[in-house]
Design a protein around this motif. Structure first.
Motif, PDB file in Angstrom:
ATOM      1  N   SER A  38       0.848  -1.190   0.000  1.00  0.00           N
ATOM      2  CA  SER A  38       0.000   0.000   0.000  1.00  0.00           C
ATOM      3  C   SER A  38       0.886   1.243   0.000  1.00  0.00           C
ATOM      4  N   LEU A  39       0.300   2.382  -0.312  1.00  0.00           N
ATOM      5  CA  LEU A  39       1.069   3.624  -0.273  1.00  0.00           C
ATOM      6  C   LEU A  39       1.568   3.909   1.137  1.00  0.00           C
ATOM      7  N   ALA A  40       0.781   3.574   2.144  1.00  0.00           N
ATOM      8  CA  ALA A  40       1.221   3.774   3.529  1.00  0.00           C
ATOM      9  C   ALA A  40       2.452   2.914   3.830  1.00  0.00           C
ATOM     10  N   GLN A  41       2.449   1.669   3.356  1.00  0.00           N
ATOM     11  CA  GLN A  41       3.602   0.800   3.560  1.00  0.00           C
ATOM     12  C   GLN A  41       4.822   1.322   2.802  1.00  0.00           C
ATOM     13  N   ILE A  42       4.599   1.819   1.590  1.00  0.00           N
ATOM     14  CA  ILE A  42       5.697   2.344   0.786  1.00  0.00           C
ATOM     15  C   ILE A  42       6.276   3.584   1.449  1.00  0.00           C
ATOM     16  N   LYS A  43       5.405   4.456   1.953  1.00  0.00           N
ATOM     17  CA  LYS A  43       5.877   5.654   2.659  1.00  0.00           C
ATOM     18  C   LYS A  43       6.715   5.242   3.861  1.00  0.00           C
ATOM     19  N   ASP A  44       6.237   4.279   4.613  1.00  0.00           N
ATOM     20  CA  ASP A  44       6.976   3.783   5.781  1.00  0.00           C
ATOM     21  C   ASP A  44       8.324   3.213   5.345  1.00  0.00           C
ATOM     22  N   LEU A  45       8.316   2.493   4.251  1.00  0.00           N
ATOM     23  CA  LEU A  45       9.548   1.907   3.717  1.00  0.00           C
ATOM     24  C   LEU A  45      10.567   2.999   3.386  1.00  0.00           C
ATOM     25  N   PHE A  46      10.118   4.070   2.734  1.00  0.00           N
ATOM     26  CA  PHE A  46      11.018   5.154   2.360  1.00  0.00           C
ATOM     27  C   PHE A  46      11.450   5.983   3.577  1.00  0.00           C
ATOM     28  N   ASP A  47      10.577   6.072   4.577  1.00  0.00           N
ATOM     29  CA  ASP A  47      10.873   6.885   5.754  1.00  0.00           C
ATOM     30  C   ASP A  47      11.768   6.171   6.762  1.00  0.00           C
ATOM     31  N   THR A  48      11.680   4.858   6.805  1.00  0.00           N
ATOM     32  CA  THR A  48      12.402   4.120   7.845  1.00  0.00           C
ATOM     33  C   THR A  48      13.859   3.894   7.471  1.00  0.00           C
ATOM     34  N   ARG A  49      14.679   3.903   8.449  1.00  0.00           N
ATOM     35  CA  ARG A  49      16.088   3.546   8.272  1.00  0.00           C
ATOM     36  C   ARG A  49      16.346   2.190   8.924  1.00  0.00           C
ATOM     37  N   SER A  50      15.266   1.566   9.389  1.00  0.00           N
ATOM     38  CA  SER A  50      15.386   0.291  10.086  1.00  0.00           C
ATOM     39  C   SER A  50      15.397  -0.862   9.083  1.00  0.00           C
ATOM     40  N   ARG A  51      16.532  -1.501   8.977  1.00  0.00           N
ATOM     41  CA  ARG A  51      16.643  -2.650   8.085  1.00  0.00           C
ATOM     42  C   ARG A  51      15.710  -3.763   8.546  1.00  0.00           C
ATOM     43  N   ALA A  52      15.577  -3.943   9.848  1.00  0.00           N
ATOM     44  CA  ALA A  52      14.720  -5.006  10.389  1.00  0.00           C
ATOM     45  C   ALA A  52      13.265  -4.801   9.961  1.00  0.00           C
ATOM     46  N   ARG A  53      12.776  -3.571  10.006  1.00  0.00           N
ATOM     47  CA  ARG A  53      11.390  -3.297   9.578  1.00  0.00           C
ATOM     48  C   ARG A  53      11.232  -3.544   8.090  1.00  0.00           C
ATOM     49  N   ARG A  54      12.231  -3.130   7.319  1.00  0.00           N
ATOM     50  CA  ARG A  54      12.183  -3.325   5.869  1.00  0.00           C
ATOM     51  C   ARG A  54      12.193  -4.809   5.537  1.00  0.00           C
ATOM     52  N   VAL A  55      13.060  -5.561   6.175  1.00  0.00           N
ATOM     53  CA  VAL A  55      13.155  -6.999   5.926  1.00  0.00           C
ATOM     54  C   VAL A  55      11.845  -7.689   6.317  1.00  0.00           C
ATOM     55  N   ALA A  56      11.284  -7.312   7.465  1.00  0.00           N
ATOM     56  CA  ALA A  56      10.026  -7.926   7.904  1.00  0.00           C
ATOM     57  C   ALA A  56       8.906  -7.641   6.907  1.00  0.00           C
ATOM     58  N   LEU A  57       8.810  -6.408   6.448  1.00  0.00           N
ATOM     59  CA  LEU A  57       7.769  -6.034   5.489  1.00  0.00           C
ATOM     60  C   LEU A  57       7.908  -6.830   4.203  1.00  0.00           C
ATOM     61  N   PHE A  58       9.117  -6.916   3.678  1.00  0.00           N
ATOM     62  CA  PHE A  58       9.315  -7.625   2.422  1.00  0.00           C
ATOM     63  C   PHE A  58       9.235  -9.134   2.573  1.00  0.00           C
ATOM     64  N   ALA A  59       9.651  -9.659   3.709  1.00  0.00           N
ATOM     65  CA  ALA A  59       9.531 -11.104   3.931  1.00  0.00           C
ATOM     66  C   ALA A  59       8.064 -11.502   3.979  1.00  0.00           C
ATOM     67  N   ASP A  60       7.254 -10.711   4.671  1.00  0.00           N
ATOM     68  CA  ASP A  60       5.815 -10.996   4.729  1.00  0.00           C
ATOM     69  C   ASP A  60       5.186 -10.906   3.340  1.00  0.00           C
ATOM     70  N   LYS A  61       5.537  -9.874   2.597  1.00  0.00           N
ATOM     71  CA  LYS A  61       4.958  -9.688   1.260  1.00  0.00           C
ATOM     72  C   LYS A  61       5.434 -10.803   0.327  1.00  0.00           C
ATOM     73  N   GLN A  62       6.688 -11.201   0.444  1.00  0.00           N
ATOM     74  CA  GLN A  62       7.216 -12.277  -0.391  1.00  0.00           C
ATOM     75  C   GLN A  62       6.489 -13.584  -0.104  1.00  0.00           C
ATOM     76  N   ALA A  63       6.255 -13.885   1.164  1.00  0.00           N
ATOM     77  CA  ALA A  63       5.523 -15.104   1.528  1.00  0.00           C
ATOM     78  C   ALA A  63       4.094 -15.055   0.988  1.00  0.00           C
ATOM     79  N   GLU A  64       3.473 -13.896   1.081  1.00  0.00           N
ATOM     80  CA  GLU A  64       2.110 -13.725   0.560  1.00  0.00           C
ATOM     81  C   GLU A  64       2.075 -13.945  -0.948  1.00  0.00           C
ATOM     82  N   LEU A  65       3.034 -13.372  -1.655  1.00  0.00           N
ATOM     83  CA  LEU A  65       3.085 -13.536  -3.113  1.00  0.00           C
ATOM     84  C   LEU A  65       3.381 -14.982  -3.505  1.00  0.00           C
ATOM     85  N   ARG A  66       4.263 -15.642  -2.772  1.00  0.00           N
ATOM     86  CA  ARG A  66       4.546 -17.053  -3.075  1.00  0.00           C
ATOM     87  C   ARG A  66       3.300 -17.904  -2.882  1.00  0.00           C
TER      88      ARG A  66
END
Length: 135
Positions: free
Chosen positions: A65-93
């Motif tokens: 979502s745009l909110a998730q993308i905004k959070d992704l661009f705003d965050t400097r936390s690798r852990a948050r980015r990895v968690a977001l993408f790992a969840d999305k990757q599992a969902e897409l798989r």
């Protein structure tokens, strides 16, 4: 088309990205892609913003979502980015697995010689939850 200085107005940026100008305005309203303004108030897109816009498009295709993308661009936390993408990757798989199973079912039905689908044991097997069938 970029001007000689590499800067683009919203219409040119939109055309380069293959979106309507209102999409870029919407992204700005959501805080995802906020271009600077020229003295006359026009939005100005440089090469870095075009790259960021392409990343927004990739993230949207991935289902963020745009909110998730905004959070992704705003965050400097690798852990948050990895968690977001790992969840999305599992969902897409999981979605790809469902689509593959559906394609397999359709392929089987096209080859099936039973007059009624629910009389075919292989077709019925596809209806069982969590089973993967390659018949």
């Amino acid at each position: 088309m970029p001007h000689a200085d590499g800067l683009r107005r919203i219409g040119d940026a939109a055309a380069e990205l293959g979106v309507a100008a209102h999409v870029l305005r919407h992204w700005e309203d959501a805080g995802v892609l906020v271009p600077p303004r020229a003295p006359g108030g026009q939005r100005i897109y440089n090469g870095a913003l075009i790259v960021q816009a392409r990343l927004v498009q990739l993230c949207q295709r991935a289902g963020l979502s745009l909110a998730q993308i905004k959070d992704l661009f705003d965050t400097r936390s690798r852990a948050r980015r990895v968690a977001l993408f790992a969840d999305k990757q599992a969902e897409l798989r999981a979605h790809v697995d469902d689509l593959t199973r559906t394609i397999d079912f359709l392929g089987h039905v096209l080859r099936c010689t039973h007059p009624i689908v629910d009389e075919c044991p292989d077709c019925v097997e596809f209806s069982r939850p969590g089973t993967s069938q390659s018949v």
